[in-house]
Design a protein around this motif. Structure first.
Motif, PDB file in Angstrom:
ATOM      1  N   GLY A  55       0.649  -1.259   0.043  1.00 21.63           N
ATOM      2  CA  GLY A  55       0.008  -0.059   0.130  1.00 21.63           C
ATOM      3  C   GLY A  55       0.801   1.299  -0.009  1.00 21.63           C
ATOM      4  N   GLY A  56       0.182   2.246   0.480  1.00 23.61           N
ATOM      5  CA  GLY A  56       0.804   3.480   0.518  1.00 23.61           C
ATOM      6  C   GLY A  56       2.116   3.582   1.224  1.00 23.61           C
ATOM      7  N   SER A  57       2.138   2.808   2.265  1.00 23.18           N
ATOM      8  CA  SER A  57       3.435   2.806   3.541  1.00 23.18           C
ATOM      9  C   SER A  57       4.501   2.271   2.415  1.00 23.18           C
ATOM     10  CB  SER A  57       3.028   1.868   4.555  1.00 23.18           C
ATOM     11  OG  SER A  57       2.241   2.708   5.227  1.00 23.18           O
ATOM     12  N   ALA A 111       5.655  -0.040  -8.852  1.00 23.48           N
ATOM     13  CA  ALA A 111       4.765  -0.577  -7.977  1.00 23.48           C
ATOM     14  C   ALA A 111       3.981  -1.497  -8.145  1.00 23.48           C
ATOM     15  CB  ALA A 111       4.080   0.729  -7.230  1.00 23.48           C
ATOM     16  N   VAL A 112       3.574  -2.316  -7.189  1.00 20.67           N
ATOM     17  CA  VAL A 112       2.377  -3.336  -7.157  1.00 20.67           C
ATOM     18  C   VAL A 112       1.461  -3.116  -6.200  1.00 20.67           C
ATOM     19  CG1 VAL A 112       1.541  -5.790  -7.450  1.00 20.67           C
ATOM     20  CG2 VAL A 112       3.645  -5.181  -8.349  1.00 20.67           C
ATOM     21  N   LEU A 113       0.321  -2.492  -6.376  1.00 24.43           N
ATOM     22  CA  LEU A 113      -0.615  -1.928  -5.577  1.00 24.43           C
ATOM     23  C   LEU A 113      -1.527  -2.833  -4.813  1.00 24.43           C
ATOM     24  CD1 LEU A 113      -1.342   1.004  -4.265  1.00 24.43           C
ATOM     25  CD2 LEU A 113      -3.333   1.050  -5.764  1.00 24.43           C
ATOM     26  N   THR A 114      -1.413  -3.085  -3.543  1.00 23.79           N
ATOM     27  CA  THR A 114      -2.522  -3.857  -2.801  1.00 23.79           C
ATOM     28  C   THR A 114      -3.515  -3.431  -1.909  1.00 23.79           C
ATOM     29  OG1 THR A 114      -1.138  -4.276  -0.933  1.00 23.79           O
ATOM     30  CG2 THR A 114      -0.409  -5.722  -2.796  1.00 23.79           C
ATOM     31  N   MET A 115      -3.272  -1.827  -1.744  1.00 22.98           N
ATOM     32  CA  MET A 115      -4.371  -1.302  -0.768  1.00 22.98           C
ATOM     33  C   MET A 115      -4.651   0.268  -1.167  1.00 22.98           C
ATOM     34  SD  MET A 115      -5.226  -0.374   2.684  1.00 22.98           S
ATOM     35  CE  MET A 115      -5.633   1.397   3.045  1.00 22.98           C
ATOM     36  N   VAL A 116      -5.613   0.434  -1.451  1.00 19.25           N
ATOM     37  CA  VAL A 116      -6.332   1.716  -2.258  1.00 19.25           C
ATOM     38  C   VAL A 116      -6.372   2.559  -1.256  1.00 19.25           C
ATOM     39  CG1 VAL A 116      -8.381   2.268  -3.219  1.00 19.25           C
ATOM     40  CG2 VAL A 116      -7.126   0.175  -3.952  1.00 19.25           C
ATOM     41  N   GLY A 117      -6.321   3.854  -1.587  1.00 19.06           N
ATOM     42  CA  GLY A 117      -6.386   5.099  -0.794  1.00 19.06           C
ATOM     43  C   GLY A 117      -5.388   6.197  -0.942  1.00 19.06           C
ATOM     44  N   THR A 118      -4.177   6.073  -0.777  1.00 13.79           N
ATOM     45  CA  THR A 118      -3.234   7.157  -0.744  1.00 13.79           C
ATOM     46  C   THR A 118      -2.635   7.841  -2.122  1.00 13.79           C
ATOM     47  OG1 THR A 118      -1.328   5.812  -1.149  1.00 13.79           O
ATOM     48  CG2 THR A 118      -2.003   6.060   1.089  1.00 13.79           C
ATOM     49  N   GLY A 119      -2.999   7.099  -3.261  1.00 14.17           N
ATOM     50  CA  GLY A 119      -2.536   7.663  -4.493  1.00 14.17           C
ATOM     51  C   GLY A 119      -0.960   7.645  -4.759  1.00 14.17           C
ATOM     52  N   SER A 120      -0.492   6.706  -3.765  1.00 14.15           N
ATOM     53  CA  SER A 120       1.071   6.953  -3.920  1.00 14.15           C
ATOM     54  C   SER A 120       1.493   6.148  -5.146  1.00 14.15           C
ATOM     55  CB  SER A 120       1.573   6.017  -2.453  1.00 14.15           C
ATOM     56  OG  SER A 120       2.965   6.347  -2.555  1.00 14.15           O
ATOM     57  N   GLU A 121       0.845   5.218  -5.583  1.00 11.89           N
ATOM     58  CA  GLU A 121       1.075   4.529  -6.887  1.00 11.89           C
ATOM     59  C   GLU A 121       1.283   5.624  -8.116  1.00 11.89           C
ATOM     60  OE1 GLU A 121      -1.795   4.399  -5.406  1.00 11.89           O
ATOM     61  OE2 GLU A 121      -3.644   4.646  -6.642  1.00 11.89           O
ATOM     62  N   MET A 122       0.965   6.687  -7.962  1.00 13.04           N
ATOM     63  CA  MET A 122       1.087   7.766  -9.189  1.00 13.04           C
ATOM     64  C   MET A 122       1.302   9.195  -8.848  1.00 13.04           C
ATOM     65  SD  MET A 122      -1.594   7.813 -12.436  1.00 13.04           S
ATOM     66  CE  MET A 122      -1.111   8.299 -14.018  1.00 13.04           C
ATOM     67  N   ASN A 123       1.985   9.393  -7.750  1.00 14.27           N
ATOM     68  CA  ASN A 123       2.507  10.621  -7.415  1.00 14.27           C
ATOM     69  C   ASN A 123       3.807  10.500  -6.663  1.00 14.27           C
ATOM     70  OD1 ASN A 123       2.334  10.102  -4.559  1.00 14.27           O
ATOM     71  ND2 ASN A 123       0.108  10.454  -4.362  1.00 14.27           N
ATOM     72  N   GLY A 124       4.271  11.646  -6.308  1.00 15.63           N
ATOM     73  CA  GLY A 124       5.732  11.768  -5.844  1.00 15.63           C
ATOM     74  C   GLY A 124       5.721  11.662  -4.115  1.00 15.63           C
ATOM     75  N   GLY A 125       4.604  11.643  -3.726  1.00 18.81           N
ATOM     76  CA  GLY A 125       4.655  11.763  -2.206  1.00 18.81           C
ATOM     77  C   GLY A 125       5.156  10.759  -1.646  1.00 18.81           C
ATOM     78  N   SER A 126       5.937  10.818  -0.524  1.00 19.77           N
ATOM     79  CA  SER A 126       6.475   9.859   0.474  1.00 19.77           C
ATOM     80  C   SER A 126       6.276  10.494   2.033  1.00 19.77           C
ATOM     81  CB  SER A 126       7.935   9.951   0.047  1.00 19.77           C
ATOM     82  OG  SER A 126       8.822   9.096   1.053  1.00 19.77           O
ATOM     83  N   VAL A 127       5.561   9.848   2.794  1.00 17.13           N
ATOM     84  CA  VAL A 127       5.405  10.256   4.098  1.00 17.13           C
ATOM     85  C   VAL A 127       6.308   9.456   5.117  1.00 17.13           C
ATOM     86  CG1 VAL A 127       3.689  10.776   5.975  1.00 17.13           C
ATOM     87  CG2 VAL A 127       3.196  11.191   3.390  1.00 17.13           C
TER      88      VAL A 127
END
Ligand code: NZQ
Ligand code: ZN
Length: 388
Positions: free
Chosen positions: A98-100, A138-154
């Motif tokens: 996921g996003g993490s 990325a292979v996405l398994t959890m939906v929510g953050t949009g991290s799969e198509m953005n530059g965000g990193s928390v």
């Protein structure tokens, strides 16, 4: 639509039940060593790990195992992952999760060859990378953050009581992302619903700013309507592919840099939510849910026309016979009704926040002045008190 902006999104998306078939050709573009980053083990239980590893092996890749990326990835884990990437001179970081996990992979990609302290440089000082950047897929398994198509990193630094996001540029965004809605079926309900609210929150953060007539707002309204419709189905039938696929696609568009075009963007719900996360390690989407209603009820009067539009365009509230304030309030009540229906956490006390923690959470909150009202620290404390 006012203002100037640049729009460019380099991430190539593969969507649908057969999306993983494209991994093979993507892998051919990179060198032999792949850092396989993933979380606490869900991908081993649901078969995604085996499916990905078999493609990596067929392509003759050397796999550098990087397990244990925790929800709300920590700065310690970032240092470990960066060392692993450098020691093995990896050619690609493949984040499966996921996003993490994806946020963490982006952090590792710019930290492996960084000669300064990455926490200082990227997260505290918000500087741009100047070193070699390891590509991320990325292979996405959890939906929510949009991290799969953005530059965000928390990244979270518990010692410093800080959870900080850095939005990296095109060169750090995933080169490709594989989105199979079926992969999300094994998510525990709590995570699924937290993700649903995270999507709504991303849309609201970008929607509640500016007063001009802006195409981005119409796009956001359409996405919010689709989200509300599909989530109502998905909470009753979690394995409804049509609903889960629409939610997955909405999540990507909600935070892939499109609906922010020409917008100042608010982001204060996220700033308060992240401060709660820094002190409680609570699930991201739930921290947002717990503070959203107190926050929006507080700022509503400062951006009343947009709250009226939110009520009518997203929630189909009929304005006849109501004052503008009543229409806006009815819209927020409809939001509250939907939140209750999908089952998000409505109170921060359920996430471990106590009255005594409020001053520290307030101190950890980064304040932006881009929404309808710039909050003071006293107002943040008040919102947090009302969220308990
Ligand atoms: O670690 P595993 O075992 O994989 O379990 C995970 C984790 O416990 C589990 N999970 C994921 N996919 C699963 C699954 N369990 C069963 N089946 C599956 N298919 O779900 C749990 C949560 O995963 P996580 O990646 O933490 O969730 P999420 O995607 O919500 O990511 C949260 C992180 O992203 C940041 C948050 O702050 C938080 O640190 N954000 C990133 C953003 C961005 N890149 O733009 C923006 C967001 O606003 C957000 O701040
Ligand atoms: Zn979010």
């Amino acid at each position: 639509m006012l203002g100037n902006f640049t729009y460019h999104n380099p991430t190539k998306l593969y969507f649908g039940e057969d999306a993983l078939n494209n991994l093979r050709d993507e892998l051919k573009k990179y060198g032999p060593t792949v850092q396989l980053s993933y979380g606490g083990g869900s991908i081993k239980r649901n078969g995604i790990y085996d499916a990905v590893v078999s493609v990596l092996k067929e392509e003759g890749k050397t796999i550098v195992e990087d397990a244990g990326v925790m929800p709300n990835p920590t700065v310690q884990k970032l240092y470990e992952g960066a060392k692993l990437a450098k020691d093995n001179n990896v050619d690609l970081i493949l984040a499966v999760g996921g996003g993490s996990t994806i946020d963490y992979a982006k952090g590792v990609s710019v930290s492996a060859w960084c000669e300064e302290d990455p926490w200082q440089k990227y997260y505290l000082q918000q500087h741009e990378p100047t070193c070699r950047i390891v590509p991320v897929g990325a292979v996405l398994t959890m939906v929510g953050t949009g991290s799969e198509m953005n530059g965000g990193s928390v990244i979270t630094n518990h010692e410093q009581g800080l959870k900080i996001g850095k939005v990296f540029g095109d060169n750090v965004m995933p080169r490709f992302a594989i989105l199979n809605p079926r992969y999300t079926f094994t998510l525990p309900r709590y995570q699924m619903v937290a993700g649903f609210f995270d999507i709504m929150s991303h849309l609201m953060e970008q929607y509640f700013s500016n007063d001009d007539d802006n195409t981005s707002d119409y796009l956001a309204e359409g996405l919010m309507r689709s989200l509300v419709h599909a989530t109502r189905i998905a909470v009753k039938e979690p394995e409804n592919y049509e609903a889960r696929s629409n939610i997955m696609w909405t999540a990507t568009w909600a935070l892939n840099t499109l609906v922010k075009c020409g917008k100042k963007q608010d982001w204060m719900v996220h700033m308060i939510g992240q401060a709660i996360g820094a002190h409680t390690d609570a699930t991201h989407g739930m921290t947002l849910a717990a503070v959203s209603l107190p926050y929006y009820r507080h700022v509503m009067s400062f951006g009343l026309p947009k709250f009226v539009r939110f009520a009518t365009a997203v929630w189909d509230i009929r304005p006849e016979g109501l004052t503008e304030k009543q229409v806006a309030e009815t819209g927020l009540a409809a939001l509250e009704g939907w939140m209750t229906e999908i089952g998000v956490v409505m109170r921060s006390s359920q996430l471990g926040v106590t009255e005594a923690m409020i001053p520290a959470i307030v101190d950890s909150t980064i304040i932006f002045d881009a929404g309808y009202h710039e909050l003071t620290r006293e107002e943040i404390a008040d919102i947090l008190r009302r969220s308990l």
